[in-house]
Design an enzyme around this catalytic site. Structure first.
Site, PDB file in Angstrom:
ATOM      1  N   THR A 531     -21.096 -44.673  15.757  1.00 56.26           N
ATOM      2  CA  THR A 531     -20.635 -43.334  15.407  1.00 56.26           C
ATOM      3  C   THR A 531     -19.237 -43.135  15.972  1.00 56.26           C
ATOM      4  OG1 THR A 531     -21.058 -40.950  15.629  1.00 56.26           O
ATOM      5  CG2 THR A 531     -21.842 -42.365  17.418  1.00 56.26           C
ATOM      6  N   HIS A 588     -34.250 -47.202  27.082  1.00 57.53           N
ATOM      7  CA  HIS A 588     -34.500 -47.796  28.393  1.00 57.53           C
ATOM      8  C   HIS A 588     -35.893 -48.406  28.502  1.00 57.53           C
ATOM      9  CE1 HIS A 588     -33.267 -48.842  32.242  1.00 57.53           C
ATOM     10  NE2 HIS A 588     -33.017 -47.669  32.797  1.00 57.53           N
TER      11      HIS A 588
END
Length: 614
Positions: A531, A588
């Site tokens: 992005t 994560h």
């Protein structure tokens, strides 16, 4: 010799297709690659071309039949088609008889209604004042009905197509045509929003849009009827059917006399007398603004939002050139007109050296926004409320789900883009001439990212239930800013492309996304997302993951500033460099912080070495 036409594979995981319309009949001569039929799948609507030249001998799949990939659709060979030619000629003779009967009926009417037609001869000869004439409506509806004889006189129904795998419904975001408008084959009729893509729905046939069946902002299921093109339509059907039915004039005059006090009956004789003076009155109007007639027609179909935006900015819609379908005026056209109108006012504060002096002038001007930083939401929305668009609902739902599904963390590194900037500056003019597209920084970043994904497969992965899927291809999702919201089309096999290939691919998917030409296949299969928030001046952000991907890279603005650099002799100096922040969000659950740092370090090293001359 004969050749069988089979159902081709029309996309990844597509196993079958439905025959929606045959474009050729048995006995017709076709050329190589000439379209034979239209087919609809759960991902795309398309035409099937003829693989050979010859005569269409036999049609093996009827319309609305669902055929598996590889199944036979038709037979094309040499010579005339067997047996069916007689049926075709019979059909032609029936059409000729129908046309002759219609002509004889019209001749009988012309003899009985000679006085009435004499008063309307002038109006028929001049098409301009036919907007309010009932007789003109009759003359326009007659050929439309004749064109739709093949559909039983009821016109062709436009249905909600399947716009992607698992898409079951769509929301009508905007009608591009109004009832009574003429449309061509494949000309866009309306815009539809689904949970996967915003797109335009084209007309399957040419004719008059006689009836709109679904209003804007309504949600309908796939297969539902949207509109009728040709035929008698819906809302105007009683008027059109009631007029040709009575063949004898005395019977037709009686209801006219009874209905005289009603406004509908009064409107019938009035247009017969009014069309003569109308051209005289319109002539001076067209002379005074000679260029406003086309734009005024387009202005008649603008949305309430565009009309209000024009009023707020004191913009005359008749003077705005529309860039939409058929010259329609869109929101951006009004914003551009307002920007052009206020440029002289903005130039004065921009030229002042003291920023403090220009700051108080911003509230009074109301338009003191730097170019390129205009809000996607117009000022006319202040103090109002409106329902979320379908796309905005989908974006909101997916963003919240993404945060709930995965443990997200963001790591940021700083990259020296000076060498990349030099390579780009030296090559961009020749690159645009040769490739036909601009050379931005994004293809360099995309190339470095694709190479890093090959070296770090743990980032080019996704989570499915309790399994980690390591993808074999580097398919880069590119976030594209559109009027409706952020959409992420995919550049497939980005790891196999060079700078030129990436630049072309990124420009292509971005352009088709903004112009609503992107397909569901173009939005599926991404393995990692980029992005470019720096295009609007942001230093960095913390992107939310595009599920089920486990990594997303945000590119910050490239800023020239003083930094400490190591000299060749091992010393340190302060130099002006082109610096950029790269922010990577990651899941994560499967990507550790050290893995993310190593991945970003690989991209950083590749960009700072600047070896892109090839």
């Amino acid at each position: 010799m004969s050749e069988r036409v089979t159902m081709p594979a029309l996309g990844e995981s597509v196993t079958e297709g439905t025959v929606t319309r045959w474009l050729k009949n048995v006995g017709d001569t076709v050329e190589v690659d000439e379209p034979l039929l239209e087919v609809s799948t759960d991902k795309v609507d398309t035409e099937i071309p003829s693989p050979v030249a010859g005569t269409l001998q036999e049609i093996l799949a009827e319309e609305d039949d669902t055929i598996e990939v590889g199944a036979d659709l038709a037979v094309i060979g040499d010579g005339d088609a067997p047996a069916s030619s007689g049926d075709d000629s019979a059909g032609e003779s029936e059409d000729e008889q129908a046309e002759e009967s219609e002509e004889s009926e019209s001749e009988e009417k012309s003899e009985d209604e000679a006085p009435a037609e004499e008063s309307s001869d002038d109006t028929q000869a001049e098409p301009a004042p036919s907007e309010s004439s009932d007789e003109a409506d009759e003359s326009q509806s007659a050929p439309a009905a004749q064109e739709s004889d093949g559909d039983g006189g009821d016109g062709t129904t436009v249905s909600m197509p399947a716009l992607g795998e698992s898409v079951t419904e769509g929301t009508i975001s905007r009608w591009l045509k109004a009832e009574g408008d003429e449309v061509e084959v494949d000309e866009p009729l309306l815009e539809v929003s689904t949970d996967k893509v915003d797109t335009e729905i084209p007309s399957p046939v040419a004719g008059t849009l006689t009836k709109i069946l679904v209003e804007e902002d309504q949600t309908v299921e796939v297969g539902a009827d949207l509109a009728v093109v040709g035929g008698s339509g819906g809302g105007s059907a009683p008027k059109e059917e009631a007029k040709p039915e009575p063949k004898e004039e005395p019977k037709a005059e009686e209801p006219k006399e009874e209905a005289e006090p009603e406004p509908k009956a009064e409107a019938k004789p009035e247009p017969k007398e009014e069309p003569k003076p109308e051209p005289k009155e319109q002539a001076p109007k067209q002379e005074s603004p000679p260029t406003s007639s086309g734009s005024s027609d387009a202005a008649a179909y603008v949305t309430p939002l565009v009309r209000k935006l024009a009023g707020d900015n004191d913009i005359d819609l008749a003077q705005v050139e529309g860039t939409g379908i058929g010259g329609r005026i869109r929101k951006q056209d009004v914003l551009d007109a307002a920007k052009a109108k206020n440029q002289p006012q903005e130039a004065a504060p921009a030229a002042q050296e003291a920023p403090a002096a220009s700051a108080p002038a911003a509230p009074s001007g109301g338009n003191a926004v730097p170019a390129g930083l205009e809000s996607s939401v117009p000022q006319s929305k202040r103090g109002t409320r409106e329902p979320m668009s379908r796309l905005r609902k989908v974006i909101a739902k997916r963003m919240v789900e993404s945060l709930q599904v995965s443990a997200q963390l963001t790591t940021v590194v700083e990259v020296d883009m000076t060498k990349v900037s030099r390579v780009r500056d030296a090559a961009k003019a020749e690159f645009q001439r040769r490739e036909g597209t601009k050379l931005s920084f994004l293809p360099f970043i995309a190339l470095a990212t694709a190479e890093a994904l090959k070296a770090h497969p743990g980032v080019n992965a996704s989570v499915e239930d309790e399994e980690i899927v390591y993808h074999k291809d580097e398919n880069l999702s590119i976030a594209v800013d559109t009027e409706g919201g952020l959409i992420t089309p995919v550049v497939k096999n980005a790891g196999d492309l060079n700078i030129a290939g990436l630049a072309r691919a990124i420009a292509d998917v971005a352009d088709r996304t903004r112009n609503k030409k992107i397909t569901p296949d173009d939005l599926a299969g991404g393995t990692f997302t980029i992005t470019n928030t720096g295009s609007r001046g942001a230093l960095f952000d913390t992107p939310i993951l595009n599920q089920p991907q486990v990594g997303m890279l945000g590119t910050g603005s490239i800023v020239r500033r003083p930094v400490v650099v190591n000299s060749e002799d091992g010393g340190e100096t302060i130099a002006i460099r082109s610096m950029m922040y790269l922010a990577m969000s990651y899941d994560h659950r499967i990507v550790d912080g050290a893995d993310a740092a190593r991945f970003l370090g690989t991209i950083k090293a590749r960009l700072e070495e600047g070896n892109f001359e090839a």
